[in-house]
Scaffold this motif. Structure first.
Motif, PDB file in Angstrom:
ATOM      1  N   SER B 402       0.829  -1.204   0.000  1.00 41.98           N
ATOM      2  CA  SER B 402       0.000   0.000   0.000  1.00 41.98           C
ATOM      3  C   SER B 402       0.865   1.256   0.000  1.00 41.98           C
ATOM      4  CB  SER B 402      -0.897  -0.051   1.241  1.00 41.98           C
ATOM      5  OG  SER B 402      -1.702   1.079   1.311  1.00 41.98           O
ATOM      6  N   LEU B 403       1.916   1.237   0.819  1.00 38.81           N
ATOM      7  CA  LEU B 403       2.822   2.391   0.861  1.00 38.81           C
ATOM      8  C   LEU B 403       3.519   2.582  -0.490  1.00 38.81           C
ATOM      9  CD1 LEU B 403       4.310   4.643   2.391  1.00 38.81           C
ATOM     10  CD2 LEU B 403       6.000   2.926   3.085  1.00 38.81           C
ATOM     11  N   ALA B 404       3.982   1.475  -1.073  1.00 38.74           N
ATOM     12  CA  ALA B 404       4.657   1.580  -2.374  1.00 38.74           C
ATOM     13  C   ALA B 404       3.739   2.245  -3.395  1.00 38.74           C
ATOM     14  CB  ALA B 404       5.085   0.194  -2.864  1.00 38.74           C
ATOM     15  N   MET B 405       2.476   1.850  -3.386  1.00 33.48           N
ATOM     16  CA  MET B 405       1.528   2.427  -4.347  1.00 33.48           C
ATOM     17  C   MET B 405       1.248   3.895  -4.048  1.00 33.48           C
ATOM     18  SD  MET B 405      -0.932  -0.925  -4.812  1.00 33.48           S
ATOM     19  CE  MET B 405      -2.111  -0.179  -5.944  1.00 33.48           C
ATOM     20  N   GLU B 406       1.114   4.227  -2.759  1.00 34.05           N
ATOM     21  CA  GLU B 406       0.928   5.640  -2.384  1.00 34.05           C
ATOM     22  C   GLU B 406       2.079   6.508  -2.870  1.00 34.05           C
ATOM     23  OE1 GLU B 406       0.499   6.440   1.866  1.00 34.05           O
ATOM     24  OE2 GLU B 406      -0.976   4.800   1.885  1.00 34.05           O
ATOM     25  N   LEU B 407       3.278   5.924  -2.858  1.00 32.68           N
ATOM     26  CA  LEU B 407       4.466   6.679  -3.273  1.00 32.68           C
ATOM     27  C   LEU B 407       4.617   6.705  -4.790  1.00 32.68           C
ATOM     28  CD1 LEU B 407       6.981   5.363  -0.552  1.00 32.68           C
ATOM     29  CD2 LEU B 407       6.022   7.672  -0.707  1.00 32.68           C
ATOM     30  N   GLY B 408       3.640   6.151  -5.499  1.00 34.85           N
ATOM     31  CA  GLY B 408       3.694   6.193  -6.966  1.00 34.85           C
ATOM     32  C   GLY B 408       4.308   4.950  -7.567  1.00 34.85           C
ATOM     33  N   GLU B 427      -6.951  -6.246  -3.723  1.00 30.49           N
ATOM     34  CA  GLU B 427      -7.361  -5.416  -2.592  1.00 30.49           C
ATOM     35  C   GLU B 427      -6.972  -3.948  -2.784  1.00 30.49           C
ATOM     36  OE1 GLU B 427      -6.006  -6.939   1.182  1.00 30.49           O
ATOM     37  OE2 GLU B 427      -6.485  -5.067   2.232  1.00 30.49           O
ATOM     38  N   LEU B 428      -5.797  -3.718  -3.376  1.00 32.98           N
ATOM     39  CA  LEU B 428      -5.233  -2.359  -3.356  1.00 32.98           C
ATOM     40  C   LEU B 428      -5.407  -1.585  -4.656  1.00 32.98           C
ATOM     41  CD1 LEU B 428      -1.891  -3.232  -1.514  1.00 32.98           C
ATOM     42  CD2 LEU B 428      -3.911  -2.107  -0.517  1.00 32.98           C
ATOM     43  N   GLU B 429      -5.573  -2.254  -5.763  1.00 29.36           N
ATOM     44  CA  GLU B 429      -5.606  -1.548  -7.038  1.00 29.36           C
ATOM     45  C   GLU B 429      -6.959  -0.856  -7.251  1.00 29.36           C
ATOM     46  OE1 GLU B 429      -4.635   0.339  -9.348  1.00 29.36           O
ATOM     47  OE2 GLU B 429      -3.106  -1.000 -10.164  1.00 29.36           O
ATOM     48  N   ASP B 430      -6.938   0.217  -7.997  1.00 27.90           N
ATOM     49  CA  ASP B 430      -8.131   0.949  -8.400  1.00 27.90           C
ATOM     50  C   ASP B 430      -9.140  -0.002  -9.068  1.00 27.90           C
ATOM     51  OD1 ASP B 430      -9.978   2.579  -9.659  1.00 27.90           O
ATOM     52  OD2 ASP B 430      -8.522   3.596 -10.951  1.00 27.90           O
ATOM     53  N   PRO B 431     -10.354  -0.122  -8.518  1.00 26.06           N
ATOM     54  CA  PRO B 431     -11.345  -1.048  -9.086  1.00 26.06           C
ATOM     55  C   PRO B 431     -11.669  -0.761 -10.556  1.00 26.06           C
ATOM     56  CG  PRO B 431     -12.090  -0.195  -6.956  1.00 26.06           C
ATOM     57  CD  PRO B 431     -10.850   0.560  -7.310  1.00 26.06           C
ATOM     58  N   THR B 432     -11.588   0.488 -10.948  1.00 26.69           N
ATOM     59  CA  THR B 432     -11.835   0.826 -12.359  1.00 26.69           C
ATOM     60  C   THR B 432     -10.812   0.146 -13.260  1.00 26.69           C
ATOM     61  OG1 THR B 432     -12.712   2.976 -11.734  1.00 26.69           O
ATOM     62  CG2 THR B 432     -11.989   2.733 -14.009  1.00 26.69           C
ATOM     63  N   LYS B 433      -9.553   0.152 -12.818  1.00 27.29           N
ATOM     64  CA  LYS B 433      -8.506  -0.505 -13.608  1.00 27.29           C
ATOM     65  C   LYS B 433      -8.676  -2.022 -13.589  1.00 27.29           C
ATOM     66  CE  LYS B 433      -4.162   0.909 -13.293  1.00 27.29           C
ATOM     67  NZ  LYS B 433      -2.959   1.472 -12.626  1.00 27.29           N
ATOM     68  N   ILE B 434      -9.040  -2.558 -12.437  1.00 29.97           N
ATOM     69  CA  ILE B 434      -9.238  -4.012 -12.375  1.00 29.97           C
ATOM     70  C   ILE B 434     -10.357  -4.429 -13.327  1.00 29.97           C
ATOM     71  CG2 ILE B 434      -9.990  -5.934 -10.907  1.00 29.97           C
ATOM     72  CD1 ILE B 434      -8.436  -4.640  -8.631  1.00 29.97           C
ATOM     73  N   ALA B 435     -11.430  -3.656 -13.337  1.00 30.84           N
ATOM     74  CA  ALA B 435     -12.547  -3.983 -14.237  1.00 30.84           C
ATOM     75  C   ALA B 435     -12.088  -3.931 -15.693  1.00 30.84           C
ATOM     76  CB  ALA B 435     -13.709  -3.018 -13.991  1.00 30.84           C
ATOM     77  N   LEU B 436     -11.259  -2.937 -16.009  1.00 32.89           N
ATOM     78  CA  LEU B 436     -10.746  -2.829 -17.384  1.00 32.89           C
ATOM     79  C   LEU B 436      -9.844  -4.014 -17.707  1.00 32.89           C
ATOM     80  CD1 LEU B 436     -10.321  -1.249 -20.007  1.00 32.89           C
ATOM     81  CD2 LEU B 436      -8.585   0.127 -18.827  1.00 32.89           C
TER      82      LEU B 436
END
Lengths: 459, 459
Positions: B402-408, B427-436
């Motif tokens: 989660s921290l790694a993703m927050e840091l870009g 759990e952590l990825e943007d649901p819009t991207k997962i759906a895509l």
């Protein structure tokens, strides 16, 4: 004002929505040669990703086709809008958000031109190394077409220099892909799927580009050869040496004559050399140390002589710059000499001699002609096609593309398919792949509002 | 023999279909640390693309999940099969089809290992420059995970070195993407979509890899620093110089101690230096000319001293090779010291000091510990996570990602999500991207037979 226009105006503000006669002619085309200009019904100039998202939602609901436009310098018609459609011009989204020297990236909005980007990164000793002929082109346009240019032989094309995107899906959802990172293995690579998709999958609203340290020293070597075959044989030999030229271009004598004439260029080549040569190789080297550059230039000149160059000219700064600039403007030269269409095929570089010889014969047989230059190191051939008769020309173009594909190449190396080359792609590409590409398109754009007619043609 | 087994055996031959007890234990796992081994119902060893296609058609018709396996050296469980499933092992498709020196590519089958590829290209003075720690890994595995390794800082990851594929779709259709060409803008980039898709979209049956001229001379510099922050500050400074190191690694003192101990390595570092240093930077340079290499090594050493290195050791050939090899085997060191899991996050390199400091604190708070090394130039952090309690460990891993993703950054820089990291991604990825991503997956694999559970987890 129509309902649609009112809604779009509400999103971007009255001042930034143009309709009817208020739409300047410039928005009706890009620089592609064969397509008739078409005015869209609406031109919107959004200021941010949220406005782009709202525009796409509105367009979806009203079934309005959407075409994105950067600087309009594309050569395949991907930015030519449709009648009844909405053109989204990114001219106001032109901020260099950040030049990040630690991560060696720049974060920019899509409307930033390469000239503007270079002005922003220069003071930091960094450069975005993608250099298509037109420096007025926008970063967003580079994303759309996967722009290339002369430096690709060393620094790669847009695909290799675009690390991340903020992009708006046709549904109005905003996603971020990639980042200020050079590697990632976390799900499918959406960045590279959107790069080169010519505005048909999603619209980039922010772009993270890779920067390279600027090398202080460069030099350009011009070598005339007796024939094009010798030039093509020299190319892999130069690359095998590990000299890493950042430009490795061939120019045929017809194109060189046109360049010299239209650009009023003085290269100091004696008449007798010029008359005995059918093609030229241009090799540019860069280095952070002047001594290494000098050594490499000397080694290159020796090597080219061994490979059969008739002579070898190390061009001084001004002459080198003018030659490269003139070569970059080869499209305008092609246009000036009355080219009826242009070709941007890519073939394995080993196939270039065969391809170029066959194309010459095909063009003669069609009652036309071709003249060319290109990114020899990459096998990317640019041809000006002269053939007035539209039926003969269409057949000639089809034959050229078909041969390129047979040789293991593709229709476009860097211009994209756009609207102009899409029908050839539909005719010649493996139907299994086309069906797969269509399914991918639908996974982004189920309503089909993003740039219909581009990539997939009208079919 | 079941109907399914009979049909599969008919495709590959009785001798190349294994079932039940005839399946060796090795096929039930890759090198991932946390997943239980699972035997598939069938192991098929096809000899060609057509057999792979027939296997996928049969699997589709019978609803049998399919997992592809190269050398089984993956670290995320993408090659761990499912009960009831078919494992397709590419061990027989291990031919180097061609080393093409003109186009500087090799055409290989997916089962070719990096050691075999290097043996084939070496005599031509060329190399495939992707160098993950495990040289027994296969090219097909490199395609699946988008393999990286130490040389990525100069030569890129698999993505940048894979130019084309022959691939079989789950429907049994065989397509070709890309080619012996470095650039193409002709439809969406299927090559780069399949690279890194971990066997969930299509199976590569032939791979065109880019080769680089081998540079004759290389040297390795080892610099101890007082603390990790100084190492991380040095990284962009080295890169900004344009010295183009091909390796730029950090190793923390705990990992260095473990490497030195388990590999029995003698680096000649005095005890007092070792005791005062918390981290090391390893910089390797390559050049075609020995004099330039020597100059660059000297400049690098000066620069590292200016940046606060306590000392600077230019390692001789044997010592350098052993250090690099030991570093490449850091995973085995992590395993040997009893690591409970491993992390392969990537963050912008500017964020590495903050990330590493925070991770240390998180691990301590979780009652565990982390030790690490990584590709500092790329921001790719490899951590051995020591935390016995599974609940605490899962929370710690989630917090780290989660921290790694927050840091870009992203969960994986080069190992992929596989089966082991997929749940964190979900759990952590943007649901819009997962759906895509799911829609893209369906556009390739509507029946969902390719590696279910990988990338998307069980959800």
């Amino acid at each position: 004002m129509s309902d649609v226009a009112a809604r779009l105006a509400q999103i971007v503000g009255d001042h930034h929505l143009l309709t009817g006669d208020a739409i300047p002619e410039d928005y009706s085309h890009d620089e592609e040669l064969t397509l008739a200009p078409v005015k869209p019904d609406y031109v919107a100039r959004p200021s941010c990703a949220e406005e782009v998202a709202a525009l796409l939602v509105a367009a979806s609901e009203h079934g309005v086709p959407v075409t994105a436009r950067g600087s309009g310098s594309g050569l395949s018609g991907a930015a030519r809008p449709q009648s009844g459609g909405l053109l989204i011009s990114f001219e106001r989204m032109n901020a260099v958000v950040e030049v990040d020297t630690t991560n060696q990236v720049a974060v920019v909005q899509p409307g930033v031109t390469l000239t503007e980007l270079d002005a922003a990164t220069g003071p930091h000793g960094l450069s975005y190394m993608v250099h298509p002929g037109e420096l007025s082109s926008s970063v967003g346009g580079n994303v759309g077409t996967n722009a290339g240019g002369m430096r690709a032989v060393k620094y790669g094309v847009a695909r290799h220099n675009i690390l991340g995107l903020q992009a708006v899906l046709p549904t109005g959802e905003i996603i971020r892909t990639g980042g200020r990172i050079a590697k990632v293995s976390t799900g499918y690579d959406l960045t590279q799927l959107i790069v080169g998709s010519e505005g048909t999958l999603a619209l980039a609203t922010e772009v993270i580009v890779k920067l390279h340290p600027r090398l202080d020293h460069s030099a350009t070597v011009l070598a005339p050869f007796g024939n094009l075959d010798q030039v093509m044989t020299a190319v892999p030999a130069v690359l095998a040496q590990g000299l890493s030229p950042y430009i490795l271009e061939y120019v045929d004598n017809m194109t060189m004559a046109a360049i010299v004439h239209t650009q009023n260029l003085e290269l100091g080549i004696p008449d007798q050399v010029r008359d005995s040569c059918q093609a030229y190789l241009v090799v540019a080297l860069d280095n952070r140390l002047v001594q290494r550059l000098d050594e490499d230039v000397e080694r290159t000149a020796e090597l080219l002589a061994e490979l059969g160059a008739v002579d070898c000219y190390v061009l001084e700064g001004g002459a080198a710059r003018r030659l490269i600039e003139a070569r970059e403007r080869a499209f305008w030269t092609a246009k000036a000499i009355g080219a009826d269409d242009i070709v941007d095929t890519v073939v394995p570089r080993s196939a270039m001699p065969k391809f170029l010889a066959a194309v010459q014969e095909m063009a003669l047989a069609a009652g036309g002609g071709v003249a060319g230059c290109g990114h020899a190191g990459d096998g990317n051939v640019h041809l000006a096609v002269l053939c007035k008769d539209p039926v003969a020309r269409k057949k000639l173009m089809t034959d050229i593309f078909s041969l390129a594909m047979e040789l293991g190449g593709a229709i476009s190396g860097e211009h994209g398919l756009g609207r102009a080359k899409a029908s050839y792609f539909m005719e010649l590409e493996d139907p299994t792949k086309i069906a797969l590409l269509r399914r991918i398109k639908e996974s982004f754009d189920p309503a089909g509002i993003l740039n219909p007619g581009v990539v997939f043609g009208q079919g």
